[in-house]
Design a protein around this motif. Sequence first.
Motif, PDB file in Angstrom:
ATOM      1  N   HIS A 199       0.784  -1.233   0.000  1.00 59.04           N
ATOM      2  CA  HIS A 199       0.000   0.000   0.000  1.00 59.04           C
ATOM      3  C   HIS A 199       0.818   1.287   0.000  1.00 59.04           C
ATOM      4  CE1 HIS A 199      -3.810  -2.093   0.606  1.00 59.04           C
ATOM      5  NE2 HIS A 199      -3.181  -2.885   1.466  1.00 59.04           N
ATOM      6  N   HIS A 200       2.124   1.179  -0.047  1.00 59.64           N
ATOM      7  CA  HIS A 200       2.937   2.396  -0.020  1.00 59.64           C
ATOM      8  C   HIS A 200       2.551   3.307  -1.184  1.00 59.64           C
ATOM      9  CE1 HIS A 200       6.358   5.095   0.171  1.00 59.64           C
ATOM     10  NE2 HIS A 200       6.589   4.603   1.386  1.00 59.64           N
ATOM     11  N   PRO A 201       2.407   4.608  -0.920  1.00 62.43           N
ATOM     12  CA  PRO A 201       2.010   5.541  -1.985  1.00 62.43           C
ATOM     13  C   PRO A 201       2.922   5.505  -3.208  1.00 62.43           C
ATOM     14  CG  PRO A 201       1.826   6.580   0.156  1.00 62.43           C
ATOM     15  CD  PRO A 201       2.490   5.250   0.395  1.00 62.43           C
ATOM     16  N   ASP A 202       4.192   5.231  -3.027  1.00 65.10           N
ATOM     17  CA  ASP A 202       5.101   5.166  -4.177  1.00 65.10           C
ATOM     18  C   ASP A 202       4.730   4.044  -5.135  1.00 65.10           C
ATOM     19  OD1 ASP A 202       6.440   7.284  -3.126  1.00 65.10           O
ATOM     20  OD2 ASP A 202       8.121   6.116  -2.342  1.00 65.10           O
ATOM     21  N   SER A 251      -5.702   7.799  -4.710  1.00 65.31           N
ATOM     22  CA  SER A 251      -5.784   9.010  -3.877  1.00 65.31           C
ATOM     23  C   SER A 251      -5.881   8.681  -2.386  1.00 65.31           C
ATOM     24  CB  SER A 251      -7.000   9.847  -4.294  1.00 65.31           C
ATOM     25  OG  SER A 251      -8.204   9.106  -4.125  1.00 65.31           O
ATOM     26  N   LYS A 252      -6.232   7.452  -2.067  1.00 69.32           N
ATOM     27  CA  LYS A 252      -6.389   7.064  -0.661  1.00 69.32           C
ATOM     28  C   LYS A 252      -5.177   6.329  -0.114  1.00 69.32           C
ATOM     29  CE  LYS A 252     -11.442   6.814  -0.788  1.00 69.32           C
ATOM     30  NZ  LYS A 252     -12.635   5.981  -0.495  1.00 69.32           N
ATOM     31  N   ALA A 253      -4.104   6.247  -0.903  1.00 72.17           N
ATOM     32  CA  ALA A 253      -2.928   5.489  -0.473  1.00 72.17           C
ATOM     33  C   ALA A 253      -2.277   6.112   0.763  1.00 72.17           C
ATOM     34  CB  ALA A 253      -1.920   5.388  -1.621  1.00 72.17           C
ATOM     35  N   ASP A 254      -2.191   7.440   0.798  1.00 71.67           N
ATOM     36  CA  ASP A 254      -1.572   8.108   1.954  1.00 71.67           C
ATOM     37  C   ASP A 254      -2.365   7.829   3.232  1.00 71.67           C
ATOM     38  OD1 ASP A 254       0.563   9.207   0.624  1.00 71.67           O
ATOM     39  OD2 ASP A 254      -0.468  11.080   0.155  1.00 71.67           O
ATOM     40  N   GLU A 255      -3.682   7.920   3.122  1.00 80.61           N
ATOM     41  CA  GLU A 255      -4.529   7.666   4.283  1.00 80.61           C
ATOM     42  C   GLU A 255      -4.390   6.219   4.752  1.00 80.61           C
ATOM     43  OE1 GLU A 255      -9.301   7.521   5.405  1.00 80.61           O
ATOM     44  OE2 GLU A 255      -8.624   8.512   3.557  1.00 80.61           O
ATOM     45  N   ILE A 294      -1.810   4.148   4.345  1.00 75.19           N
ATOM     46  CA  ILE A 294      -0.508   3.854   4.958  1.00 75.19           C
ATOM     47  C   ILE A 294      -0.421   4.477   6.344  1.00 75.19           C
ATOM     48  CG2 ILE A 294       0.940   5.792   4.175  1.00 75.19           C
ATOM     49  CD1 ILE A 294       1.845   2.078   3.930  1.00 75.19           C
ATOM     50  N   ARG A 295      -1.056   5.637   6.548  1.00 76.43           N
ATOM     51  CA  ARG A 295      -1.082   6.241   7.891  1.00 76.43           C
ATOM     52  C   ARG A 295      -1.847   5.345   8.860  1.00 76.43           C
ATOM     53  NH1 ARG A 295      -1.809  11.268   5.184  1.00 76.43           N
ATOM     54  NH2 ARG A 295      -4.076  11.111   5.488  1.00 76.43           N
TER      55      ARG A 295
END
Length: 212
Positions: free
Chosen positions: A32-35, A41-45, A47-48
């Motif tokens: 799921h890492h944003p890279d 668009s929900k990758a950052d959320e 991974i947090r």
Amino acid sequence: MRRIDYYRVLGVSRDISDDDLKKAYRKLVFEHHPDRNPHNSKADEKIREINSAYEVLGDPERRRTYDRLHWGEEPRAETADPSQILEEMEKKLFDEGRKEVFAVLMKMVPRIKSELAVIRERTVAHQGYDTFKEPIVAARGAEVIEEFVTPDMDERKQRLLEVAVQMMVSQSVVARGDEGGIRALRSRLDDAFRKGRINGFAAALELLYERR
């Protein structure tokens, strides 16, 4: 608002070993890492959320604390109001504080009897006769409660509060990064724990109270 269970976030069971938990976490981060998901668009959320869950469950002491505070296995609605979630956490911390002090005082019977003598004197002075008057007991508890709190107990309370606050942030009860809101939240949870301790004091005294 959906309820967040850190074990569900990581896709693992509650009895998973620490090593397998770490492997599951690393696999999720890789997936799921944003890279690796530049168009999601929900990758950052996501991974947090994964990192927040592992920050607690990945530490054995925090994990044990979380297990004491989790929402339980009984069926619950998938969604809940933030105020309801906060109220549930306050009740859990109240109960932790109550059980803690009650257990300590049950090993201090002479001290219970001396406290009952103080309370009896105040009660008779206030109303002219002896009863187990809860407001007077609670007031005395607030005066002396710190005398029963050891450094280990206080350290345990701090761990509980730390994990409880993180759980509330994950549930969006207060916004991540809202330092003022987080301080107010921690103070409110601390107050619930302290009230639980005072209630534990009262429960121990009531158990040995005899009207005269």
